[in-house]
Scaffold this active site. Sequence first.
Site, PDB file in Angstrom:
ATOM      1  CD  GLU A 284      -1.563  -2.238   2.025  1.00 38.08           C
ATOM      2  OE1 GLU A 284      -2.262  -3.245   1.875  1.00 38.08           O
ATOM      3  OE2 GLU A 284      -0.516  -2.221   2.713  1.00 38.08           O
TER       4      GLU A 284
ATOM      5  CE1 TYR B 162       7.570   0.729  -3.332  1.00 41.02           C
ATOM      6  CE2 TYR B 162       5.600   2.042  -3.014  1.00 41.02           C
ATOM      7  CZ  TYR B 162       6.751   1.486  -2.511  1.00 41.02           C
ATOM      8  OH  TYR B 162       7.096   1.678  -1.207  1.00 41.02           O
TER       9      TYR B 162
END
Length: 151
Positions: free
Chosen positions: A107, A119
């Site tokens: 998350e 990411y």
Amino acid sequence: MNAADLEFLPMNETDLAWVVENERELHAFPWSPGNFADCLKAGYSSWIMRRNGLPVGYAVMLTVVDEAHLLNISIARSAQREGAGRQLMQFLLALAHRLGASQFFLEVRPSNAAALALYERQGFSVIGRRKRYYPAPNGEREDAIVMRLDL
């Protein structure tokens, strides 16, 4: 950042003072010392990244059956924007794969543009959103973007 100058060592209790100090410096809503101590006691995969012998990053990852979940990853301010986050993330992805994970989850705050970019460059895809997941200033809450990478 030269990979040859890096080493990845299991986090232990002697690392906690440095980890907690950096956590407080880096995050508006830092993990507590107890959070890190509990992760160590529970046997979560907790790591210190050192460059030339000095700590520059840390991470906590949970692996369950065939899934890995990134719980915390942070790079000291002195090592940011030098590829340290990428190096630590690549280490964690390889480790998760060796531990039998076929998927890696995390998350991230929508406001954390640098982490989102990292990411995405690693191949993670957005799979959902957790409403009001993170604490935010003024008693507000910030959503979490949920991301996954197939290993």
